[in-house]
Motif scaffolding. Structure first.
Motif, mmCIF file in Angstrom:
data_model
loop_
_atom_site.group_PDB
_atom_site.id
_atom_site.type_symbol
_atom_site.label_atom_id
_atom_site.label_comp_id
_atom_site.label_asym_id
_atom_site.label_seq_id
_atom_site.Cartn_x
_atom_site.Cartn_y
_atom_site.Cartn_z
ATOM 1 N N PHE A 42 0.844 -1.187 0.000
ATOM 2 C CA PHE A 42 0.000 0.000 0.000
ATOM 3 C C PHE A 42 0.881 1.239 0.000
ATOM 4 O O PHE A 42 2.100 1.150 0.093
ATOM 5 N N GLU A 43 0.255 2.401 -0.133
ATOM 6 C CA GLU A 43 0.945 3.682 -0.035
ATOM 7 C C GLU A 43 0.496 4.391 1.228
ATOM 8 O O GLU A 43 -0.685 4.348 1.583
ATOM 9 N N LEU A 44 1.445 5.034 1.898
ATOM 10 C CA LEU A 44 1.163 5.793 3.111
ATOM 11 C C LEU A 44 1.630 7.224 2.934
ATOM 12 O O LEU A 44 2.666 7.463 2.299
ATOM 13 N N ASP A 45 0.904 8.166 3.513
ATOM 14 C CA ASP A 45 1.373 9.547 3.496
ATOM 15 C C ASP A 45 2.307 9.755 4.695
ATOM 16 O O ASP A 45 2.416 8.900 5.571
ATOM 17 N N ALA A 46 2.981 10.885 4.716
ATOM 18 C CA ALA A 46 3.960 11.166 5.767
ATOM 19 C C ALA A 46 3.338 11.121 7.164
ATOM 20 O O ALA A 46 3.987 10.708 8.123
ATOM 21 N N GLY A 47 2.091 11.496 7.288
ATOM 22 C CA GLY A 47 1.425 11.499 8.580
ATOM 23 C C GLY A 47 1.133 10.109 9.130
ATOM 24 O O GLY A 47 0.848 9.955 10.310
ATOM 25 N N SER A 48 1.218 9.098 8.294
ATOM 26 C CA SER A 48 0.955 7.723 8.722
ATOM 27 C C SER A 48 2.208 7.004 9.207
ATOM 28 O O SER A 48 2.125 5.875 9.682
ATOM 29 N N LEU A 49 3.360 7.641 9.044
ATOM 30 C CA LEU A 49 4.631 7.034 9.416
ATOM 31 C C LEU A 49 5.271 7.784 10.570
ATOM 32 O O LEU A 49 5.047 8.982 10.732
ATOM 33 N N ARG A 50 6.069 7.081 11.364
ATOM 34 C CA ARG A 50 6.866 7.691 12.425
ATOM 35 C C ARG A 50 8.288 7.188 12.276
ATOM 36 O O ARG A 50 8.511 6.015 11.972
ATOM 37 N N LEU A 51 9.246 8.063 12.500
ATOM 38 C CA LEU A 51 10.659 7.712 12.410
ATOM 39 C C LEU A 51 11.313 7.961 13.757
ATOM 40 O O LEU A 51 11.148 9.037 14.335
ATOM 41 N N ALA A 52 12.019 6.977 14.263
ATOM 42 C CA ALA A 52 12.769 7.118 15.519
ATOM 43 C C ALA A 52 14.250 6.968 15.188
ATOM 44 O O ALA A 52 14.659 5.962 14.598
ATOM 45 N N ILE A 53 15.034 7.986 15.532
ATOM 46 C CA ILE A 53 16.474 7.951 15.276
ATOM 47 C C ILE A 53 17.178 7.819 16.616
ATOM 48 O O ILE A 53 17.115 8.714 17.453
ATOM 49 N N GLY A 54 17.831 6.696 16.802
ATOM 50 C CA GLY A 54 18.535 6.422 18.043
ATOM 51 C C GLY A 54 20.043 6.467 17.846
ATOM 52 O O GLY A 54 20.538 6.846 16.792
ATOM 53 N N GLY A 55 20.743 6.026 18.846
ATOM 54 C CA GLY A 55 22.196 6.048 18.816
ATOM 55 C C GLY A 55 22.821 4.860 18.117
ATOM 56 O O GLY A 55 24.046 4.796 17.974
ATOM 57 N N SER A 56 22.004 3.904 17.661
ATOM 58 C CA SER A 56 22.540 2.723 16.982
ATOM 59 C C SER A 56 21.578 2.270 15.895
ATOM 60 O O SER A 56 20.458 2.764 15.789
ATOM 61 N N ARG A 57 22.020 1.293 15.116
ATOM 62 C CA ARG A 57 21.155 0.740 14.070
ATOM 63 C C ARG A 57 19.920 0.077 14.675
ATOM 64 O O ARG A 57 18.835 0.111 14.110
ATOM 65 N N ARG A 58 20.095 -0.524 15.837
ATOM 66 C CA ARG A 58 18.997 -1.226 16.501
ATOM 67 C C ARG A 58 17.903 -0.271 16.974
ATOM 68 O O ARG A 58 16.728 -0.627 17.048
ATOM 69 N N THR A 59 18.289 0.959 17.284
ATOM 70 C CA THR A 59 17.322 1.917 17.817
ATOM 71 C C THR A 59 16.889 2.965 16.793
ATOM 72 O O THR A 59 16.256 3.953 17.149
ATOM 73 N N THR A 60 17.230 2.745 15.530
ATOM 74 C CA THR A 60 16.783 3.631 14.451
ATOM 75 C C THR A 60 15.821 2.835 13.572
ATOM 76 O O THR A 60 16.205 1.839 12.957
ATOM 77 N N PHE A 61 14.564 3.265 13.551
ATOM 78 C CA PHE A 61 13.539 2.502 12.845
ATOM 79 C C PHE A 61 12.393 3.413 12.434
ATOM 80 O O PHE A 61 12.283 4.544 12.895
ATOM 81 N N TYR A 62 11.530 2.907 11.535
ATOM 82 C CA TYR A 62 10.283 3.598 11.218
ATOM 83 C C TYR A 62 9.142 2.653 11.556
ATOM 84 O O TYR A 62 9.310 1.436 11.616
ATOM 85 N N SER A 63 7.990 3.238 11.803
ATOM 86 C CA SER A 63 6.838 2.420 12.159
ATOM 87 C C SER A 63 5.564 2.986 11.550
ATOM 88 O O SER A 63 5.490 4.157 11.206
#
Length: 96
Positions: free
Chosen positions: A42-63
């Motif tokens: 499917f396609e999502l607009d920017a408001g449907s996504l969240r980005l978390a930027i952490g100090g490592s690869r494990r803690t950097t993700f989108y949801s």
């Protein structure tokens, strides 16, 4: 990688981050995504996504929440994904 900008990389094309639309306003961005649970695409607009930027690869993700089955999806975000999402206006949380 299942998250990509939804429009071709042509200047002035709708959905290209930071590129003005024909009327001079920034065009909305649609991101293609998929659900690992129900396998829907499917396609999502920017408001449907969240980005978390952490100090490592494990803690950097989108949801996001799958619009088809409602499951909460969390996927890793490398440098390119972070660039695309931030450039497309996705809400970003930075943790220390």
């Amino acid at each position: 990688m299942s998250l990509t900008p939804g429009a071709p990389g042509v200047p002035g094309a709708p959905g290209v981050p930071g590129v003005p639309a024909q009327d001079g306003a920034a065009a909305p961005v649609a991101f293609k995504a998929s659900c690992p649970e129900c396998r829907a695409r499917f396609e999502l607009d920017a408001g449907s996504l969240r980005l978390a930027i952490g100090g490592s690869r494990r803690t950097t993700f989108y949801s996001f929440t799958c619009p088809d089955c409602g499951v909460a999806v969390r996927k890793p975000a490398g440098e390119r994904i972070v660039e695309l999402l931030t450039g497309g206006g996705v809400s970003t949380l930075r943790s220390v």
